[in-house]
Design a protein around this motif. Structure first.
Motif, PDB file in Angstrom:
ATOM      1  N   ILE A 116       0.820  -1.202   0.000  1.00  0.00           N
ATOM      2  CA  ILE A 116       0.000   0.000   0.000  1.00  0.00           C
ATOM      3  C   ILE A 116       0.862   1.264   0.000  1.00  0.00           C
ATOM      4  CG2 ILE A 116      -0.283   0.249   2.501  1.00  0.00           C
ATOM      5  CD1 ILE A 116      -3.201   0.882   2.038  1.00  0.00           C
ATOM      6  N   TYR A 163       0.779   3.894  -3.157  1.00  0.00           N
ATOM      7  CA  TYR A 163       0.258   5.234  -2.872  1.00  0.00           C
ATOM      8  C   TYR A 163       1.287   6.322  -3.138  1.00  0.00           C
ATOM      9  CZ  TYR A 163      -1.771   9.163  -0.336  1.00  0.00           C
ATOM     10  OH  TYR A 163      -2.263  10.411   0.007  1.00  0.00           O
ATOM     11  N   THR A 210      -3.879  -0.629  -5.026  1.00  0.00           N
ATOM     12  CA  THR A 210      -3.698   0.727  -4.505  1.00  0.00           C
ATOM     13  C   THR A 210      -3.499   1.728  -5.635  1.00  0.00           C
ATOM     14  OG1 THR A 210      -2.694  -0.184  -2.500  1.00  0.00           O
ATOM     15  CG2 THR A 210      -2.333   2.153  -2.935  1.00  0.00           C
ATOM     16  N   LYS A 247      -6.171   4.835  -5.560  1.00  0.00           N
ATOM     17  CA  LYS A 247      -5.735   6.174  -5.161  1.00  0.00           C
ATOM     18  C   LYS A 247      -6.202   7.257  -6.123  1.00  0.00           C
ATOM     19  CE  LYS A 247      -1.152   6.526  -7.304  1.00  0.00           C
ATOM     20  NZ  LYS A 247       0.283   6.731  -7.048  1.00  0.00           N
ATOM     21  N   VAL A 288     -10.753   9.276  -2.489  1.00  0.00           N
ATOM     22  CA  VAL A 288      -9.412   9.649  -2.050  1.00  0.00           C
ATOM     23  C   VAL A 288      -9.167  11.133  -2.312  1.00  0.00           C
ATOM     24  CG1 VAL A 288      -6.937   9.240  -2.389  1.00  0.00           C
ATOM     25  CG2 VAL A 288      -8.539   7.317  -2.413  1.00  0.00           C
ATOM     26  N   ASN A 304      -1.699  11.625   5.000  1.00  0.00           N
ATOM     27  CA  ASN A 304      -1.412  10.410   4.241  1.00  0.00           C
ATOM     28  C   ASN A 304      -1.722   9.154   5.046  1.00  0.00           C
ATOM     29  OD1 ASN A 304      -0.517  11.767   1.910  1.00  0.00           O
ATOM     30  ND2 ASN A 304       1.559  11.956   2.716  1.00  0.00           N
ATOM     31  N   LEU A 346      -4.240   6.262   3.878  1.00  0.00           N
ATOM     32  CA  LEU A 346      -3.743   4.896   3.705  1.00  0.00           C
ATOM     33  C   LEU A 346      -4.569   3.886   4.488  1.00  0.00           C
ATOM     34  CD1 LEU A 346       0.140   5.395   3.832  1.00  0.00           C
ATOM     35  CD2 LEU A 346      -1.197   4.643   1.880  1.00  0.00           C
ATOM     36  N   LEU A 389      -8.030   3.742   2.039  1.00  0.00           N
ATOM     37  CA  LEU A 389      -7.604   2.708   1.097  1.00  0.00           C
ATOM     38  C   LEU A 389      -7.690   1.301   1.680  1.00  0.00           C
ATOM     39  CD1 LEU A 389      -4.487   4.451  -0.522  1.00  0.00           C
ATOM     40  CD2 LEU A 389      -6.756   4.131  -1.530  1.00  0.00           C
TER      41      LEU A 389
END
Length: 341
Positions: A152, A156, A225, A229, A234, A244, A248, A252
């Motif tokens: 991830i 990302y 991911t 994203k 997002v 972030n 995350l 996500l």
């Protein structure tokens, strides 16, 4: 299709209302509820799930099952064994009665006895399930944790972070895992990190399997991911000033639970086979602790006189791996019906 013109007005409205009600019921259900409905219709996957649950319960309740239906796994019954051939006697009171072709299967020994040692196979199979499932589940959790976090993060942030993690994945995927496991397990001291004996062996197996298998799930998480994203939720979180870390693990990660769950169920049987392979080669669990791979290794020299000693642990591995694979395939089709097209 419409109702006839001469039908009552209530009949003309019945079909549109039924359609509207069906759409409303579907809209009110979550994706997990819809997936569960699909999974329940897959009878093969349901059967695999039932077998998996029974295996887990068997491993947890091994001491209870052994007391009820068997004998301690390391208790010898030499009086039932022919001292010349090592096979199980038909009649322990008559050494000339010949060998029992069933391997001593009876009400006292549900799966028969081991040749030479005369240990109860039922209790050893049950306790062997503990080792196999413990190593497989713990190794899978370690693998999923490392692979999810690194996957991830790589997907990302991209850039040099993605490059470093992706090249690390390539290195681990090119690593000869089985040879490394054999070499490492062969040089393990009797005690390290506060562990000794099979406790240390189990810890090393979990580390080797989990730490060196993470790139497989890491690649899946990274690919998902990269797609997620760019989604609107997002962008909305970024516009609201979310960090972030929040994006995350709050935005996500919940959307990655499904592929992680499906892949985990498919990874567990691979880890079971890996542990059995190491025990079969003599670098896994030390005897006399029961292990399916170790039992298979010991049975090869008796396959002509005691074929049950080969068949029973082999069937245990086969049924366990098949059940997890059927469960994993069913979950994959339930959460992503397009994969079965």
């Amino acid at each position: 299709m419409t109702a006839p013109l001469d039908a009552p007005e209530s009949a003309q409205k019945a079909e549109p209302e039924a359609i509207t009600e069906g759409v409303r019921n579907t809209a009110n259900r979550s994706l997990r509820q819809i997936a569960w409905q699909r999974f329940k219709r897959d009878k093969v996957a349901m059967a695999g799930g039932v077998v998996v649950i029974l295996l887990i319960l068997t491993a947890i309740l091994a001491p209870v099952l052994t007391k009820l239906f068997g004998y301690p796994p390391n208790e010898f019954h030499q009086n039932l064994i022919d001292p010349l051939t090592g096979g199980v006697l038909n009649d322990p009171n008559d050494p000339m009665s010949g060998l029992d072709k069933t391997g001593g299967i009876s009400g006292d020994h549900l799966l028969g006895l081991e040749p030479v040692n005369g240990r109860d196979l039922f209790s050893r199979i049950v306790y062997g399930a503990q080792i196999s499932l413990l190593v497989a589940f713990c190794a899978t959790l370690l693998c999923v944790f490392i692979g999810t976090v690194l996957g991830i993060v790589a997907g990302y942030f991209g850039g040099w972070v993605d490059t470093v993690i992706s090249r690390a994945m390539d290195i681990f995927l090119a690593f000869p895992l089985l040879l490394f496991a054999i070499a490492l397990a062969g040089v393990i001291p009797d005690g390290a990190f506060g562990l000794t004996g099979n406790g240390l062996r189990v810890g090393v197996l979990i580390f080797i399997i989990g730490f060196f298998n993470w790139p497989y799930i890491g690649r899946i998480v990274r690919g998902q991911t990269l797609s997620l994203k760019e989604r609107e939720f997002v962008e909305a979180a970024r516009s609201l000033g979310a960090s972030n870390t929040h994006i995350l693990f709050r935005e996500l990660l919940p959307n990655l639970v499904t592929p992680i769950l499906v892949y985990s169920t498919l990874l567990i049987p691979t880890n079971i086979i890996f542990e059995a392979s190491l025990s079969f080669l003599g670098v896994g669990i030390n005897p006399p602790t029961p292990s399916w791979g170790g039992m298979l290794s010991n049975s090869l020299q008796y396959y002509t006189t005691s074929p049950h000693f080969v068949i029973i642990p082999g069937l245990a591995i086969f049924i366990t791996v098949l059940a997890f694979n059927l469960l994993g395939d069913g979950l994959r089709d339930a959460f992503d019906p397009r994969s079965s097209d």
